[in-house]
Design a protein around this motif. Structure first.
Motif, PDB file in Angstrom:
ATOM      1  N   ALA A  78       0.909  -0.803   0.159  1.00  0.00           N
ATOM      2  CA  ALA A  78       0.056   0.042   0.222  1.00  0.00           C
ATOM      3  C   ALA A  78       0.850   1.603   0.254  1.00  0.00           C
ATOM      4  N   THR A  79       1.490   1.490   1.317  1.00  0.00           N
ATOM      5  CA  THR A  79       2.339   2.553   1.295  1.00  0.00           C
ATOM      6  C   THR A  79       4.411   2.387   1.396  1.00  0.00           C
ATOM      7  N   GLY A  80       3.946   0.679   1.514  1.00  0.00           N
ATOM      8  CA  GLY A  80       4.986   1.265   1.682  1.00  0.00           C
ATOM      9  C   GLY A  80       6.866   1.383   2.992  1.00  0.00           C
ATOM     10  N   HIS A  81       5.677   1.589   4.035  1.00  0.00           N
ATOM     11  CA  HIS A  81       6.275   1.059   5.761  1.00  0.00           C
ATOM     12  C   HIS A  81       6.459   0.210   6.493  1.00  0.00           C
ATOM     13  N   GLY A  82       5.934  -0.756   5.425  1.00  0.00           N
ATOM     14  CA  GLY A  82       6.679  -1.717   6.171  1.00  0.00           C
ATOM     15  C   GLY A  82       7.310  -2.859   5.094  1.00  0.00           C
ATOM     16  N   ALA A  83       8.028  -1.791   3.643  1.00  0.00           N
ATOM     17  CA  ALA A  83       8.697  -2.864   2.637  1.00  0.00           C
ATOM     18  C   ALA A  83       9.485  -3.872   3.064  1.00  0.00           C
ATOM     19  N   SER A 135       0.236   5.828  15.148  1.00  0.00           N
ATOM     20  CA  SER A 135       1.221   7.089  15.197  1.00  0.00           C
ATOM     21  C   SER A 135       1.331   7.496  14.483  1.00  0.00           C
ATOM     22  N   GLY A 140      -0.697   2.818   5.728  1.00  0.00           N
ATOM     23  CA  GLY A 140      -2.193   1.839   5.192  1.00  0.00           C
ATOM     24  C   GLY A 140      -3.061   0.925   6.010  1.00  0.00           C
ATOM     25  N   TYR A 144      -1.441  -2.169   8.271  1.00  0.00           N
ATOM     26  CA  TYR A 144      -1.294  -2.321   9.858  1.00  0.00           C
ATOM     27  C   TYR A 144      -2.434  -3.368  10.670  1.00  0.00           C
ATOM     28  N   ILE A 150      -0.998  -1.271  17.020  1.00  0.00           N
ATOM     29  CA  ILE A 150      -0.792  -0.726  18.198  1.00  0.00           C
ATOM     30  C   ILE A 150      -0.976   1.001  18.305  1.00  0.00           C
ATOM     31  N   LYS A 195      -0.406 -10.959   8.958  1.00  0.00           N
ATOM     32  CA  LYS A 195       0.529  -9.937   7.831  1.00  0.00           C
ATOM     33  C   LYS A 195      -0.482 -10.435   6.707  1.00  0.00           C
ATOM     34  N   GLY A 196       0.310 -10.398   5.597  1.00  0.00           N
ATOM     35  CA  GLY A 196      -0.060 -10.652   4.127  1.00  0.00           C
ATOM     36  C   GLY A 196       0.344 -12.145   3.716  1.00  0.00           C
ATOM     37  N   ILE A 201      -5.389  -8.524   0.565  1.00  0.00           N
ATOM     38  CA  ILE A 201      -7.232  -8.163   0.960  1.00  0.00           C
ATOM     39  C   ILE A 201      -7.103  -7.166  -0.080  1.00  0.00           C
ATOM     40  N   ARG A 357       7.252   1.736  23.811  1.00  0.00           N
ATOM     41  CA  ARG A 357       5.950   2.267  24.580  1.00  0.00           C
ATOM     42  C   ARG A 357       5.480   1.338  25.360  1.00  0.00           C
ATOM     43  N   ASN A 418       3.812  -5.937  13.075  1.00  0.00           N
ATOM     44  CA  ASN A 418       4.020  -4.963  12.721  1.00  0.00           C
ATOM     45  C   ASN A 418       5.791  -3.778  12.314  1.00  0.00           C
TER      46      ASN A 418
HETATM   47  C1  LIG Z   1       6.652   5.737  11.388  1.00  0.00           C
HETATM   48  C2  LIG Z   1       5.715   4.450  11.452  1.00  0.00           C
HETATM   49  C3  LIG Z   1       4.600   4.579  12.032  1.00  0.00           C
HETATM   50  C4  LIG Z   1       4.322   3.377  12.632  1.00  0.00           C
HETATM   51  N1  LIG Z   1       3.744   3.588  13.395  1.00  0.00           N
HETATM   52  C5  LIG Z   1       2.669   2.251  13.904  1.00  0.00           C
HETATM   53  C6  LIG Z   1       2.088   1.920  15.193  1.00  0.00           C
HETATM   54  O1  LIG Z   1       1.595   3.383  15.932  1.00  0.00           O
HETATM   55  N2  LIG Z   1       1.431   1.427  15.498  1.00  0.00           N
HETATM   56  C7  LIG Z   1       1.619  -0.037  14.759  1.00  0.00           C
HETATM   57  O2  LIG Z   1       1.389  -1.044  15.099  1.00  0.00           O
HETATM   58  N3  LIG Z   1       2.359  -0.313  13.367  1.00  0.00           N
HETATM   59  C8  LIG Z   1       3.506   1.491  13.302  1.00  0.00           C
HETATM   60  N4  LIG Z   1       4.111   0.734  12.247  1.00  0.00           N
HETATM   61  C9  LIG Z   1       3.807   0.083  11.317  1.00  0.00           C
HETATM   62  C10 LIG Z   1       3.386  -0.069  10.675  1.00  0.00           C
HETATM   63  O3  LIG Z   1       1.583  -0.298  11.390  1.00  0.00           O
HETATM   64  C11 LIG Z   1       3.582  -1.569   9.659  1.00  0.00           C
HETATM   65  O4  LIG Z   1       4.891  -1.138   8.579  1.00  0.00           O
HETATM   66  C12 LIG Z   1       2.342  -2.034   8.172  1.00  0.00           C
HETATM   67  O5  LIG Z   1       2.881  -3.431   7.656  1.00  0.00           O
HETATM   68  C13 LIG Z   1       2.169  -0.739   7.556  1.00  0.00           C
HETATM   69  O6  LIG Z   1       1.084  -0.318   6.243  1.00  0.00           O
HETATM   70  P1  LIG Z   1       1.334  -0.188   4.638  1.00  0.00           P
HETATM   71  O7  LIG Z   1       0.839  -0.943   4.404  1.00  0.00           O
HETATM   72  O8  LIG Z   1       1.779   1.046   5.046  1.00  0.00           O
HETATM   73  O9  LIG Z   1       2.952  -0.640   4.431  1.00  0.00           O
HETATM   74  P2  LIG Z   1       2.940  -1.505   3.347  1.00  0.00           P
HETATM   75  O10 LIG Z   1       4.712  -1.702   3.494  1.00  0.00           O
HETATM   76  O11 LIG Z   1       2.469  -1.533   1.731  1.00  0.00           O
HETATM   77  O12 LIG Z   1       2.593  -3.352   3.609  1.00  0.00           O
HETATM   78  C14 LIG Z   1       3.575  -3.622   4.437  1.00  0.00           C
HETATM   79  C15 LIG Z   1       3.029  -4.486   4.597  1.00  0.00           C
HETATM   80  O13 LIG Z   1       1.840  -5.117   5.135  1.00  0.00           O
HETATM   81  C16 LIG Z   1       1.138  -6.479   4.187  1.00  0.00           C
HETATM   82  N5  LIG Z   1      -0.349  -5.740   3.560  1.00  0.00           N
HETATM   83  C17 LIG Z   1      -0.062  -4.253   2.713  1.00  0.00           C
HETATM   84  N6  LIG Z   1      -1.823  -4.589   2.580  1.00  0.00           N
HETATM   85  C18 LIG Z   1      -1.900  -5.448   2.370  1.00  0.00           C
HETATM   86  C19 LIG Z   1      -3.128  -6.248   1.568  1.00  0.00           C
HETATM   87  N7  LIG Z   1      -3.272  -5.671   0.830  1.00  0.00           N
HETATM   88  N8  LIG Z   1      -3.194  -7.214   1.683  1.00  0.00           N
HETATM   89  C20 LIG Z   1      -2.262  -8.494   2.482  1.00  0.00           C
HETATM   90  N9  LIG Z   1      -1.325  -7.626   2.923  1.00  0.00           N
HETATM   91  C21 LIG Z   1      -1.314  -6.329   3.112  1.00  0.00           C
HETATM   92  C22 LIG Z   1       1.843  -6.968   4.360  1.00  0.00           C
HETATM   93  O14 LIG Z   1       2.194  -8.240   4.413  1.00  0.00           O
HETATM   94  C23 LIG Z   1       3.219  -6.034   3.715  1.00  0.00           C
HETATM   95  O15 LIG Z   1       4.414  -6.348   3.091  1.00  0.00           O
HETATM   96  C24 LIG Z   1       4.572   2.394  11.869  1.00  0.00           C
HETATM   97  C25 LIG Z   1       5.544   2.005  10.707  1.00  0.00           C
HETATM   98  C26 LIG Z   1       6.480   3.356  10.367  1.00  0.00           C
HETATM   99  C27 LIG Z   1       6.931   3.863   8.755  1.00  0.00           C
END
Ligand SMILES: Cc1cc2nc3c(=O)[nH]c(=O)nc-3n(C[C@H](O)[C@H](O)[C@H](O)COP(=O)(O)OP(=O)(O)OC[C@H]3O[C@@H](n4cnc5c(N)ncnc54)[C@H](O)[C@@H]3O)c2cc1C
Length: 467
Positions: A78-83, A135, A140, A144, A150, A195-196, A201, A357, A418
């Motif tokens: 989605a965003t790559g925050h957890g790439a 936070s 995404g 999350y 959390i 997770k994925g 999804i 935390r 996460n």
């Molecule tokens: C600045 C920052 C703050 C954060 N704060 C918190 C917080 O307060 N609490 C917390 O719990 N986490 C936190 N996180 C961690 C964050 O929740 C994870 O990195 C989460 O995976 C990000 O999801 P994304 O879709 O934005 O990222 P992406 O990198 O796009 O996706 C990450 C993973 O999510 C899964 N995913 C995404 N989309 C799908 C889909 N459509 N179907 C199935 N699986 C999918 C996959 O496993 C994928 O590899 C934080 C991360 C950052 C960088």
């Protein structure tokens, strides 16, 4: 069909995919590919075989069936925050076009897989409702919630994934399912923590809470006060009721225009606080922390929930980061003493953020219908974030490991999914207890017999590691 890349020729098998889907397919060698493949964490090398910007759930079905036919794996972003890395044979599905968003005023929302928390926060606010976001509102929703979640209200409301009502998912066998507590309950369990790894999804539905405002914010203290602030915080945490959620972070922010001048180019320590009850009571509860030293920046007070992102003020723009996370069973004076030489004012510490935390409260409760999240009874979660770029990249990684090592006496050896990107088996092994992992792998074999979903592979390998 939309072909946006000039070199997508008829002879390429991926050209056949483009014939079967509505969203654009991007191949290596084009600017569109580079943009679509780029994650928020730009330190992660991201070079998939192709990127599909899925337009509909049918696109996701078509892509997974195509991958089954052509011996490809399917990843999702989605965003790559957890790439995570290693996408060589991977068809990467970008979910940004799956952008439906409906808030039901009676207290729940339905969103497509490309929606970020910020959009839900804004759409829910007119009804006095709030989603249990993390936070960083830029994260995404689906990513999350698949890792539990959390957030800054966690000790009051618990794990965000517990509020999920329904999930629509395309599993590795190319079938679209709707999973709820009563329909496909095993999938529903696995997707809320796994997770994925079970599938991609396409949409998710979840309850909102009635929390139009909070009492909260963050105070920032001079780095020289770190020892006093950390020691007081460690003791104060033990007194807090569930209406309070808090974290502490040691910051070394760059001297950059996006950093508030009082914090730019210096070390500081911040205490974040969110109180979900009566504001006057929240003020009293926070008073010992507000008095620990003279703040150099920040404020704590009543704020609309739409400003929740200001509590942590996480970075928004894409950046190259290295994260190291751990769960702690305790954070007491000995833990502070072990950390200070490595992260305190006298240390040459390359980490931009070193954060603890407090968990507990509602986080530690297992609702009757909880998902596949392990270790929710841990007391604290710990995280370092450093810049992984340029000549200092290796030192950042080594230093994070050193800090992690110093915390070993208090660490449980585990992490929340996460904060442990699911690309490597050793990371996945840290995030699930054996029973949960075994059940996830069994379900993965049922729903994804050819192991087409990219995240399924490390999960299966993690089970071997944990035996
Ligand atoms: C600045 C920052 C703050 C954060 N704060 C918190 C917080 O307060 N609490 C917390 O719990 N986490 C936190 N996180 C961690 C964050 O929740 C994870 O990195 C989460 O995976 C990000 O999801 P994304 O879709 O934005 O990222 P992406 O990198 O796009 O996706 C990450 C993973 O999510 C899964 N995913 C995404 N989309 C799908 C889909 N459509 N179907 C199935 N699986 C999918 C996959 O496993 C994928 O590899 C934080 C991360 C950052 C960088």
């Amino acid at each position: 069909m939309t072909l946006t890349d000039s070199d997508l020729t008829e002879s390429s098998p991926l050209a056949q995919l483009a014939d079967r889907v509505a969203g654009p397919v991007h191949l290596p060698g084009t600017e569109e590919y580079l943009v679509a493949a780029m994650p928020w964490n730009v330190a992660v090398a991201s070079f998939p075989a192709a990127v599909l910007e899925a337009e509909t759930a049918d696109d996701v079905v078509a892509a997974i069936r195509f991958a089954n036919e052509h011996g490809l794996e399917v990843g999702v972003r989605a965003t790559g925050h957890g790439a995570f890395e290693a996408l060589e044979n991977v068809l990467l599905l970008r979910t940004n076009r799956l952008d439906e968003l409906t808030v039901h005023p009676e207290g729940w929302a339905r969103v497509g897989a490309g929606v970020k928390w910020a959009q839900v926060i804004e759409a829910a606010a007119p009804y006095g409702l709030a989603p249990l976001a993390g936070s960083a509102p830029d994260v995404g929703v689906v990513g999350y919630l698949t890792g539990g979640g959390i957030g800054p209200l966690a000790r009051t409301y618990g794990v965000s994934a517990d509020y999920v009502r329904a999930i629509e998912v395309v599993t590795g066998d190319g079938e679209l399912h709707r999973a709820t507590a009563t329909d496909n309950p095993a999938l529903f369990w696995a997707l809320r923590g796994g997770k994925g790894a079970l599938g991609i999804i396409t949409a998710i539905e979840f309850d909102l809470v009635r929390q139009p405002t909070i009492y909260g914010g963050a105070l920032f203290f001079d780095g020289a006060d770190t020892a006093a602030v950390m020691r007081t915080w460690a003791e104060w945490c033990l007194t807090l009721p569930e209406q309070a959620t808090t974290s502490i972070a040691i910051l070394r922010l760059p001297d950059a225009p996006f950093v508030p001048p009082p914090l730019a180019g210096r070390m500081s320590v911040t205490v974040r606080f969110v109180w979900t009850g009566d504001p006057a009571e929240g003020e009293q509860v926070f008073a010992p922390m507000a008095a620990v030293a003279a703040p150099i920046f920040g404020q704590v007070g009543v704020m609309p929930y739409t400003m929740i992102g200001l509590v942590h003020a996480d970075p928004v723009d894409p950046m190259p980061v290295h994260e190291h996370a751990a769960l702690l069973r305790e954070f007491g004076p000995d833990t502070v003493d072990a950390l200070l030489p490595l992260v305190g004012p006298a240390a040459d510490c390359p980490q931009v953020i070193v954060e603890v935390r407090q968990l507990g409260g509602a986080v530690a409760r297992f609702p009757e219908n909880a998902g596949a999240l392990s270790y929710r009874d841990s007391a604290y979660t710990f995280l370092t974030i450093g810049i992984k770029a340029g000549p200092g990249a290796e030192a950042t990684v080594a230093n994070a490991e050193q800090i992690g090592g110093a915390l070993a006496p208090w660490s449980t050896g585990h992490a929340m999914p996460n904060w442990a990107p699911s690309g490597k088996p050793e990371d996945v092994a840290r995030t699930y207890d054996r029973e949960t992992l075994t059940r996830l792998v069994t379900l993965s074999a049922t729903y994804d017999p050819k192991s087409v979903i990219r995240a399924a592979r490390p999960m299966r390998e993690a089970l071997a590691l944990s035996s």
